[in-house]
Design a protein around this motif. Sequence first.
Motif, short mmCIF file in Angstrom:
data_model
loop_
_atom_site.label_atom_id
_atom_site.label_comp_id
_atom_site.label_asym_id
_atom_site.label_seq_id
_atom_site.Cartn_x
_atom_site.Cartn_y
_atom_site.Cartn_z
N LEU A 293 0.78 -1.16 -0.02
CA LEU A 293 0.01 0.16 -0.03
C LEU A 293 0.90 1.33 0.00
CD1 LEU A 293 -2.83 1.18 -0.03
CD2 LEU A 293 -2.63 0.88 2.61
N LEU A 462 -7.99 5.90 -1.95
CA LEU A 462 -8.30 4.49 -1.89
C LEU A 462 -9.64 4.28 -2.89
CD1 LEU A 462 -8.33 1.54 -0.50
CD2 LEU A 462 -9.60 2.60 1.31
N LEU A 485 -6.45 -3.57 -1.47
CA LEU A 485 -7.29 -2.07 -1.45
C LEU A 485 -8.66 -2.46 -0.95
CD1 LEU A 485 -5.44 0.06 -4.08
CD2 LEU A 485 -5.17 -0.12 -1.52
N LYS A 488 -8.49 -3.26 2.43
CA LYS A 488 -8.48 -2.19 3.24
C LYS A 488 -9.79 -1.34 3.52
CE LYS A 488 -5.48 0.88 4.89
NZ LYS A 488 -4.23 0.77 5.73
#
Length: 565
Positions: A293, A462, A485, A488
Amino acid sequence: MYRALYRVWRPQRFDEIVGQQMITQTLKNAIMTHQTSHAYLFTGPRGTGKTSAAKIFAKAINCHHLVDGEPCNECESCQAITKGQMNDVIEIDAASNNGVEEIRDIRDKAKYAPTQADYKVYIIDEVHMLSTGAFNALLKTLEEPPANVIFILATTEPHKIPLTIISRTQRFDFRRITAKDSYERMVYILQQKNVDYDEKALRVIAQAAEGGMRDALSILDQVISFGDNTVTLEDALMVTGSVTKKLLADYVEEVTSHVTKPALETMRQILQEGKDANRFIEDLISYMRDVLLYQQAPEMVDSVAMGEDDQRFADFAKQIDAEVLYQMIKTLNDVQQQMRFTTHPDVYLEVLTVKLSQLETAKPITRTEATAATNPDDPTIQKLAAKVDQLQSELTTLKTTGGSAAVAKPARARSTTGPVVKKVNVSQIYPILGAATKDDLLKVRDVWADLMSILSVTQRALMHVAKPVAASGEGVVVAFDYAFLYQKAIDDQVLMDALGNGLDRLMGQAPKIVCVPKEQWPELRKDYLTTHQPEGAATQQAPQKAPVVDEAEKRFGDLVEVKPD
Ligand SMILES: [Zn+2]
């Protein structure tokens, strides 16, 4: 009697509320300039200061000795409110009072002027729990607000509140508290209490609390009681169950530098700290994800995720090839699967360590050290290599004899990150697909750019890799380019709330948002269509390709390949 830290240290002034300076300053200004509103909505995750802010507001607006918008906390009115003995400040927990009657009661009583204080303040916590009938009763009151009555509605789930209510309130979104803020608050409290502490211990606690001040103080409470009035790193690690970032960073650097022996030693050190093998692997996967990330969007990784030495983390992220990280995550995931069959997880961790340190690195980090350390004649390495062979043949036997369906299943040739992410829940997606129409999807896409513009910078970063791929009146399926992602995003409740609230504002409704990794979307969609065929088509023996394609056209407007613009 022992009282929990978060109770004893509940903020009594706006300035003591951690991490919400914008909100508390605005409230102080409103009170000082007599520009308060009849109704407020405080939203945000648990433990971010919503109810504390509401009570301080109730004190400040009724205090005759204000100092810069702060209540004095000494006058009769302030003290009565602190003790919960002020008749005109009424706290209601909607989670336990969700009936219409209670709200009707408010409606009747709110009409009467306050008896002790200048303002009557109703604080309704967890307001999203009210029934529809109760919301309607509340709405009536908010439509014709009685003089000198203020409503403060607090909720963790604003998307469950009718828009008609929201539009009559002044809204404040409380943020998740940063690790730095909660760290500083803990330092302050411990200094006041004269408790010794290790700074590293507080970092570990701040990270484990994930943005909630109340959780941070609850963990701190436990650590203090373990440590006999001191806060040590060891106890913090034990209570939070997390491996130190430093050891993890050592380990990761060692395996990527191909120095097997030091890596084995670090691994044993980590296990000696009482970590179980599974936790170790999960911590490693999460560390790799943070590095990946960081390579894509450094601003999205906070300093606590990087550990005590963020420069070291940044340097490592710059040096390591993403492809190697993907390979490592895959290896970790494989070993985690295999470990389910063994009573000797440490052997698997040794094997894992050897495997990881033998992965090909495109950009070797410390070549000189590496060549010196991976001497194939080293007896440790030879012994472990033999173990690898043995375990692999055992595993093959297990697979062929059908030890478990999950492992026996042939591995799919998907992206290496696939198995790391949580399995997508089809029970959430199928109902959306069942009612999906192209029109609904176009409606969502129409407001998507506006939705992105109301997100914070990090949230937008994001969501940059995501787009809506299907929608019904009730829900939206959002696909993410990278599986990590996606992970996340679904772990980020603040983001999910922001999306829900944003859609609510822009579309006048808050459809349920279900996320999927993009690489799984075509298959999910196909699985759905083949298992949910229209009656006629399902009974046909002929190849079913045509009806599936037709159905896809109708439901999703053949949007799988359509570009966002
Ligand atoms: Zn006062």
